[in-house]
Motif scaffolding. Structure first.
Motif, short mmCIF file in Angstrom:
data_model
loop_
_atom_site.label_atom_id
_atom_site.label_comp_id
_atom_site.label_asym_id
_atom_site.label_seq_id
_atom_site.Cartn_x
_atom_site.Cartn_y
_atom_site.Cartn_z
N ALA A 172 0.83 -1.21 0.00
CA ALA A 172 0.00 0.00 0.00
C ALA A 172 0.86 1.26 0.00
O ALA A 172 1.98 1.28 0.51
CB ALA A 172 -0.91 0.00 1.22
N THR A 173 0.32 2.31 -0.57
CA THR A 173 1.00 3.60 -0.52
C THR A 173 0.73 4.25 0.83
O THR A 173 -0.16 3.84 1.58
CB THR A 173 0.49 4.53 -1.63
OG1 THR A 173 -0.90 4.84 -1.37
CG2 THR A 173 0.61 3.88 -3.00
N GLU A 174 1.48 5.28 1.12
CA GLU A 174 1.28 6.01 2.38
C GLU A 174 -0.12 6.61 2.42
O GLU A 174 -0.77 6.60 3.48
CB GLU A 174 2.34 7.12 2.50
CG GLU A 174 2.35 7.82 3.86
CD GLU A 174 2.74 6.88 4.99
OE1 GLU A 174 2.23 7.08 6.12
OE2 GLU A 174 3.54 5.95 4.75
N ASP A 175 -0.59 7.11 1.29
CA ASP A 175 -1.94 7.67 1.24
C ASP A 175 -2.99 6.60 1.52
O ASP A 175 -3.97 6.85 2.24
CB ASP A 175 -2.20 8.30 -0.14
CG ASP A 175 -1.51 9.65 -0.30
OD1 ASP A 175 -0.93 10.13 0.69
OD2 ASP A 175 -1.57 10.20 -1.41
N GLN A 176 -2.83 5.43 0.96
CA GLN A 176 -3.79 4.36 1.18
C GLN A 176 -3.82 3.93 2.65
O GLN A 176 -4.89 3.69 3.22
CB GLN A 176 -3.47 3.16 0.29
CG GLN A 176 -3.80 3.40 -1.18
CD GLN A 176 -3.31 2.28 -2.07
OE1 GLN A 176 -2.23 1.73 -1.87
NE2 GLN A 176 -4.11 1.94 -3.08
N LEU A 177 -2.65 3.86 3.26
CA LEU A 177 -2.58 3.51 4.68
C LEU A 177 -3.30 4.55 5.53
O LEU A 177 -4.06 4.22 6.44
CB LEU A 177 -1.11 3.41 5.12
CG LEU A 177 -0.32 2.21 4.61
CD1 LEU A 177 1.15 2.37 4.92
CD2 LEU A 177 -0.85 0.92 5.23
N THR A 178 -3.06 5.82 5.21
CA THR A 178 -3.69 6.91 5.96
C THR A 178 -5.21 6.89 5.80
O THR A 178 -5.95 7.08 6.77
CB THR A 178 -3.14 8.26 5.48
OG1 THR A 178 -1.72 8.30 5.72
CG2 THR A 178 -3.79 9.42 6.23
N LEU A 179 -5.68 6.65 4.59
CA LEU A 179 -7.12 6.63 4.33
C LEU A 179 -7.80 5.47 5.05
O LEU A 179 -8.89 5.63 5.62
CB LEU A 179 -7.38 6.56 2.83
CG LEU A 179 -6.97 7.82 2.04
CD1 LEU A 179 -7.02 7.55 0.54
CD2 LEU A 179 -7.87 8.99 2.40
N ALA A 180 -7.19 4.30 5.03
CA ALA A 180 -7.77 3.14 5.72
C ALA A 180 -7.80 3.39 7.22
O ALA A 180 -8.80 3.08 7.90
CB ALA A 180 -6.96 1.89 5.41
N ASP A 181 -6.73 3.97 7.75
CA ASP A 181 -6.68 4.27 9.18
C ASP A 181 -7.73 5.32 9.54
O ASP A 181 -8.39 5.22 10.59
CB ASP A 181 -5.28 4.78 9.55
CG ASP A 181 -5.13 5.03 11.03
OD1 ASP A 181 -5.24 4.08 11.82
OD2 ASP A 181 -4.93 6.20 11.41
N SER A 182 -7.91 6.31 8.70
CA SER A 182 -8.91 7.36 8.95
C SER A 182 -10.32 6.78 8.95
O SER A 182 -11.15 7.14 9.79
CB SER A 182 -8.81 8.46 7.89
OG SER A 182 -7.55 9.10 7.96
N LEU A 183 -10.61 5.88 8.02
CA LEU A 183 -11.93 5.27 7.97
C LEU A 183 -12.20 4.44 9.23
O LEU A 183 -13.30 4.48 9.79
CB LEU A 183 -12.05 4.39 6.72
CG LEU A 183 -13.41 3.70 6.51
CD1 LEU A 183 -14.54 4.72 6.50
CD2 LEU A 183 -13.39 2.89 5.22
N ALA A 184 -11.18 3.71 9.70
CA ALA A 184 -11.33 2.93 10.93
C ALA A 184 -11.61 3.85 12.11
O ALA A 184 -12.44 3.55 12.98
CB ALA A 184 -10.08 2.09 11.19
N SER A 185 -10.94 5.00 12.15
CA SER A 185 -11.14 5.96 13.24
C SER A 185 -12.56 6.54 13.22
O SER A 185 -13.18 6.72 14.26
CB SER A 185 -10.11 7.08 13.15
OG SER A 185 -8.80 6.58 13.31
N VAL A 186 -13.05 6.85 12.03
CA VAL A 186 -14.42 7.37 11.90
C VAL A 186 -15.41 6.33 12.40
O VAL A 186 -16.36 6.66 13.13
CB VAL A 186 -14.72 7.74 10.43
CG1 VAL A 186 -16.21 8.01 10.24
CG2 VAL A 186 -13.91 8.96 10.01
#
Length: 219
Positions: A172-186
């Motif tokens: 995964a790219t850094e952006d993909q990791l960040t987006l997946a983590d953000s969705l989990a947080s939401v």
């Protein structure tokens, strides 16, 4: 989310220095049998802790009470889980294990990354809300604790895998990791709002669908 960590092999005495035959076996045991016995004992402990928390929250997970319910010595319990929060993390970890098993048996079939992510998060929501008192106690404890937990990382990895059709952290790219983590947080935030009585299940699903569609548009 009954949300296990690796069994802690190093003997860590409890505050009362409790000891038992389980801690100091006097007869030789085959390694495979010993490992199975350890895993079964650990599972009993986690299940006992989850049962107590589902009725009285984390406050009910007193280490001595957990040991008694699981049928192990207090010293044995501390050998597996040096603190109550280690035990809380194990309970949450088992919930994620159950979710991952469900996904393996019945993978999300939605054609889009967003749809697959929503499927996983709403399955997790249904699983947690079967025992809302336990879910509330565990999530609040994990948010407040200073103990490092695998909860967020594991949910983000899971979302990466289902949204990216097998995508791993390594690829995964850094952006993909960040987006997946953000969705989990939401999702965690929305779940807490539901536990407070401020969201219905349908409202959570609607909000998760909106956020997921925006965050995972490039997956």
């Amino acid at each position: 989310m009954r949300i296990p960590d690796a069994v802690r092999e190093a003997a860590t005495p409890g505050p009362e220095g409790a000891a038992s035959v389980e801690n100091h076996p006097t007869t030789a045991t085959a390694p495979g049998a010993r490992t199975r016995s350890q895993l079964q004992r650990r599972k009993r402990i986690v299940q006992a802790a989850a049962a107590l928390a589902s009725r009285g929250g984390v406050e009910a997970m007193q280490m001595r009470t957990v040991a008694e319910r699981a049928g192990v010595a207090l010293g044995t319990l501390y050998r597996y889980f040096p603190s109550k929060m280690d035990l809380v993390v194990a309970v949450v970890g088992e919930e994620i294990d159950l979710l991952e098993s469900s996904i393996q048996r019945r993978p999300p079939s939605a054609p889009t990354a967003s749809g697959r992510a929503v499927d996983v998060l709403m399955r997790a929501t249904r699983g947690l809300m079967r025992e809302p008192e336990l879910a509330d106690a565990l999530l609040r404890s994990l948010i407040m604790t200073e103990v490092e937990t695998p909860f967020g990382d594991r949910m983000a990895r899971l979302l990466l895998r289902v949204a990216g059709d097998g995508l791993t952290v390594e690829l995964a790219t850094e952006d993909q990791l960040t987006l997946a983590d953000s969705l989990a947080s939401v999702w965690v935030h929305e779940l807490l709002e539901m536990l407070r009585g401020l969201r219905t299940y349908d409202q959570i699903q609607h909000r998760i669908e909106i956020v997921s569609a925006r965050l995972l548009i490039d997956f």
